[in-house]
Motif scaffolding. Structure first.
Motif, PDB file in Angstrom:
ATOM      1  N   VAL A  73       6.835  10.278 -17.617  1.00  0.00           N
ATOM      2  CA  VAL A  73       6.449  11.229 -16.557  1.00  0.00           C
ATOM      3  C   VAL A  73       5.192  10.294 -15.933  1.00  0.00           C
ATOM      4  O   VAL A  73       5.210  10.257 -14.590  1.00  0.00           O
ATOM      5  CB  VAL A  73       6.101  12.768 -16.820  1.00  0.00           C
ATOM      6  N   ILE A  74       4.362  10.125 -16.631  1.00  0.00           N
ATOM      7  CA  ILE A  74       3.270   9.447 -16.121  1.00  0.00           C
ATOM      8  C   ILE A  74       3.456   8.309 -15.461  1.00  0.00           C
ATOM      9  O   ILE A  74       2.884   8.068 -14.364  1.00  0.00           O
ATOM     10  CB  ILE A  74       2.006   9.161 -17.215  1.00  0.00           C
ATOM     11  N   GLY A  75       4.308   7.425 -15.850  1.00  0.00           N
ATOM     12  CA  GLY A  75       4.600   6.156 -15.093  1.00  0.00           C
ATOM     13  C   GLY A  75       5.296   6.547 -13.918  1.00  0.00           C
ATOM     14  O   GLY A  75       4.882   5.831 -12.960  1.00  0.00           O
ATOM     15  N   ASN A  76       6.189   7.264 -13.790  1.00  0.00           N
ATOM     16  CA  ASN A  76       6.863   7.829 -12.528  1.00  0.00           C
ATOM     17  C   ASN A  76       6.019   8.349 -11.565  1.00  0.00           C
ATOM     18  O   ASN A  76       5.964   8.158 -10.321  1.00  0.00           O
ATOM     19  CB  ASN A  76       8.096   8.854 -12.818  1.00  0.00           C
ATOM     20  N   VAL A  77       5.055   9.192 -11.831  1.00  0.00           N
ATOM     21  CA  VAL A  77       3.826   9.676 -10.985  1.00  0.00           C
ATOM     22  C   VAL A  77       3.145   8.648 -10.425  1.00  0.00           C
ATOM     23  O   VAL A  77       2.905   8.584  -9.209  1.00  0.00           O
ATOM     24  CB  VAL A  77       3.185  10.787 -11.641  1.00  0.00           C
ATOM     25  N   ILE A  78       2.773   7.551 -11.370  1.00  0.00           N
ATOM     26  CA  ILE A  78       1.875   6.548 -10.646  1.00  0.00           C
ATOM     27  C   ILE A  78       2.664   5.454  -9.833  1.00  0.00           C
ATOM     28  O   ILE A  78       2.016   5.281  -8.562  1.00  0.00           O
ATOM     29  CB  ILE A  78       1.139   5.570 -11.791  1.00  0.00           C
ATOM     30  N   ALA A  79       3.936   5.395 -10.468  1.00  0.00           N
ATOM     31  CA  ALA A  79       4.617   4.480  -9.272  1.00  0.00           C
ATOM     32  C   ALA A  79       4.983   5.288  -8.095  1.00  0.00           C
ATOM     33  O   ALA A  79       5.046   4.506  -6.939  1.00  0.00           O
ATOM     34  CB  ALA A  79       5.990   4.208  -9.919  1.00  0.00           C
ATOM     35  N   PHE A  80       5.151   6.485  -8.160  1.00  0.00           N
ATOM     36  CA  PHE A  80       5.403   7.269  -6.645  1.00  0.00           C
ATOM     37  C   PHE A  80       4.194   7.256  -5.698  1.00  0.00           C
ATOM     38  O   PHE A  80       4.212   6.798  -4.643  1.00  0.00           O
ATOM     39  CB  PHE A  80       5.600   8.820  -7.046  1.00  0.00           C
ATOM     40  N   VAL A  81       2.971   7.535  -6.298  1.00  0.00           N
ATOM     41  CA  VAL A  81       1.715   7.245  -5.536  1.00  0.00           C
ATOM     42  C   VAL A  81       1.615   5.762  -5.018  1.00  0.00           C
ATOM     43  O   VAL A  81       1.498   5.699  -3.660  1.00  0.00           O
ATOM     44  CB  VAL A  81       0.639   7.768  -6.326  1.00  0.00           C
ATOM     45  N   ILE A  82       1.566   4.775  -5.732  1.00  0.00           N
ATOM     46  CA  ILE A  82       1.466   3.456  -5.398  1.00  0.00           C
ATOM     47  C   ILE A  82       2.687   2.970  -4.229  1.00  0.00           C
ATOM     48  O   ILE A  82       2.164   2.403  -3.469  1.00  0.00           O
ATOM     49  CB  ILE A  82       1.300   2.500  -6.699  1.00  0.00           C
ATOM     50  N   ALA A  83       3.841   3.521  -4.568  1.00  0.00           N
ATOM     51  CA  ALA A  83       4.750   2.957  -3.672  1.00  0.00           C
ATOM     52  C   ALA A  83       4.494   3.505  -2.493  1.00  0.00           C
ATOM     53  O   ALA A  83       4.965   2.979  -1.418  1.00  0.00           O
ATOM     54  CB  ALA A  83       6.230   3.568  -4.243  1.00  0.00           C
ATOM     55  N   MET A  84       4.098   4.709  -2.357  1.00  0.00           N
ATOM     56  CA  MET A  84       3.756   5.418  -1.039  1.00  0.00           C
ATOM     57  C   MET A  84       3.063   4.671  -0.020  1.00  0.00           C
ATOM     58  O   MET A  84       3.339   4.303   1.005  1.00  0.00           O
ATOM     59  CB  MET A  84       3.377   7.022  -1.156  1.00  0.00           C
ATOM     60  N   ILE A  85       1.798   4.167  -0.602  1.00  0.00           N
ATOM     61  CA  ILE A  85       0.918   3.345  -0.072  1.00  0.00           C
ATOM     62  C   ILE A  85       1.730   1.951   0.329  1.00  0.00           C
ATOM     63  O   ILE A  85       1.422   1.300   1.321  1.00  0.00           O
ATOM     64  CB  ILE A  85      -0.260   2.972  -0.767  1.00  0.00           C
ATOM     65  N   ALA A  86       2.372   1.308  -0.832  1.00  0.00           N
ATOM     66  CA  ALA A  86       2.833  -0.167  -0.381  1.00  0.00           C
ATOM     67  C   ALA A  86       3.821  -0.220   0.703  1.00  0.00           C
ATOM     68  O   ALA A  86       3.849  -0.870   1.367  1.00  0.00           O
ATOM     69  CB  ALA A  86       3.585  -0.532  -1.744  1.00  0.00           C
ATOM     70  N   ILE A  87       4.672   1.093   0.811  1.00  0.00           N
ATOM     71  CA  ILE A  87       5.708   1.039   1.602  1.00  0.00           C
ATOM     72  C   ILE A  87       5.012   1.009   3.438  1.00  0.00           C
ATOM     73  O   ILE A  87       5.552   0.316   3.952  1.00  0.00           O
ATOM     74  CB  ILE A  87       6.765   2.224   1.729  1.00  0.00           C
ATOM     75  N   LYS A  88       4.165   1.718   3.293  1.00  0.00           N
ATOM     76  CA  LYS A  88       3.477   1.962   4.876  1.00  0.00           C
ATOM     77  C   LYS A  88       2.713   0.705   4.860  1.00  0.00           C
ATOM     78  O   LYS A  88       2.785   0.145   6.461  1.00  0.00           O
ATOM     79  CB  LYS A  88       2.273   3.068   4.759  1.00  0.00           C
ATOM     80  N   SER A  89       2.109   0.101   4.015  1.00  0.00           N
ATOM     81  CA  SER A  89       1.520  -1.150   4.096  1.00  0.00           C
ATOM     82  C   SER A  89       2.580  -2.394   4.647  1.00  0.00           C
ATOM     83  O   SER A  89       2.265  -3.261   5.534  1.00  0.00           O
ATOM     84  CB  SER A  89       0.439  -1.612   3.084  1.00  0.00           C
ATOM     85  N   PHE A  90       3.607  -2.412   3.773  1.00  0.00           N
ATOM     86  CA  PHE A  90       4.559  -3.392   4.128  1.00  0.00           C
ATOM     87  C   PHE A  90       5.242  -3.458   5.144  1.00  0.00           C
ATOM     88  O   PHE A  90       5.265  -4.539   6.059  1.00  0.00           O
ATOM     89  CB  PHE A  90       5.619  -3.220   2.874  1.00  0.00           C
ATOM     90  N   ILE A  91       5.557  -2.292   5.794  1.00  0.00           N
ATOM     91  CA  ILE A  91       6.098  -2.205   7.172  1.00  0.00           C
ATOM     92  C   ILE A  91       5.169  -2.760   8.323  1.00  0.00           C
ATOM     93  O   ILE A  91       5.503  -3.497   9.155  1.00  0.00           O
ATOM     94  CB  ILE A  91       6.603  -0.890   7.684  1.00  0.00           C
ATOM     95  N   THR A  92       3.836  -2.343   8.123  1.00  0.00           N
ATOM     96  CA  THR A  92       2.910  -2.761   9.202  1.00  0.00           C
ATOM     97  C   THR A  92       2.675  -3.975   9.154  1.00  0.00           C
ATOM     98  O   THR A  92       2.638  -5.095  10.138  1.00  0.00           O
ATOM     99  CB  THR A  92       1.580  -1.930   8.828  1.00  0.00           C
TER     100      THR A  92
END
Length: 264
Positions: free
Chosen positions: A211-230
């Motif tokens: 659960v902890i791992g998935n929550v962390i991955a979720f938050v970090i991936a949100m940031i990574a996706i936006k940054s990657f597209i830009t």
């Protein structure tokens, strides 16, 4: 596996899942360096933690997932090749997942490809998912199968596949994100089933770690996706290519010099 291991692997997953640099390859190497790679739960965790990352796609692009039924048909068509190849060659894939040398080689070779991909496919005509045909979706799905070789990167394979079919960098990246949802959900479900079939059961602590791992991955991936597209719209893939070449060369060099990175 302790909470520090979970945090490190979840951050790596969140950052790398949607970048063309191989999340699996990075987690294989990280878990090997931390000395936990042979643990059956760790092997499950490195797949199951991807659920958090793919949920970030659903949240960020929720409007796309509420659109026409044709959207889901195209995702299903693109998903089918990976499903078939995954079932047919699951044992060989699992064997390759235990080879750090395979990761190093594919990271290096994939990096060279990314150095030139912007020049190879520089005349795109498809700018949005709605313009992707079902045949094109199927072809991208076959490209995604290359990611079954550890270190290739599911994101890189499917994005390059999309660009080869005249998608813009952004359209190819976004379709790769969408395709990750059924692909990684199925991979996680299969891994959970195999874990159960082999006679393992989760402890209360292991469930908490998931659960902890998935929550962390979720938050970090949100940031990574936006940054990657830009970044992708402005700079393209060359930096990711050089990064892969350097990482691949370091891995190969360490192994050839006698450093034990194998995860058997």
């Amino acid at each position: 596996m302790n909470i520090i291991h979970v945090i490190v692997l979840a951050i790596i997953e969140g950052i790398t899942e949607f970048l063309p640099i191989s999340s699996t390859g990075h987690m294989i190497i990280a878990s090997s360096v931390m000395g936990i790679a042979s643990d059956p739960f760790v092997k499950l965790f490195t797949v199951a933690v991807q659920l958090g990352a793919i949920l970030s796609v659903v949240v960020l692009y929720y409007k796309r997932f509420l659109q026409s039924f044709n959207f889901y048909i195209k995702l299903l068509i693109a998903f089918i090749p990976a499903a078939v190849f995954g079932l047919l060659f699951s044992k060989k894939i699992d064997a390759m997942l235990e080879s750090a040398l395979t990761v190093g080689i594919t990271m290096f070779v994939g990096g060279i490809i990314l150095l030139f991909v912007d020049k190879w496919f520089n005349k795109p005509t498809v700018t949005a998912e709605k313009d992707i045909s079902r045949l094109t979706a199927l072809k991208i799905g076959f490209f995604q199968c290359l990611a079954m070789i550890p270190g290739t990167s599911r994101s890189a394979a499917s994005i390059v596949g999309g660009m080869s079919q005249k998608l813009t960098r952004t359209a190819a990246a976004e379709f790769s994100f969408f395709l990750a949802v059924p692909t990684m959900f199925a991979a996680t479900a299969k891994k959970l089933w195999d874990f159960h079939k082999d006679g393992y059961t989760f402890t209360g602590d292991e469930i908490k770690l998931l659960v902890i791992g998935n929550v962390i991955a979720f938050v970090i991936a949100m940031i990574a996706i936006k940054s990657f597209i830009t970044f992708l719209e402005k700079k393209g893939f060359k930096l990711f290519g050089w990064y892969r070449i350097v990482v691949g060369a370091v891995i190969i060099g360490l192994i050839l010099s006698g450093y034990n990175l194998q995860v058997v």
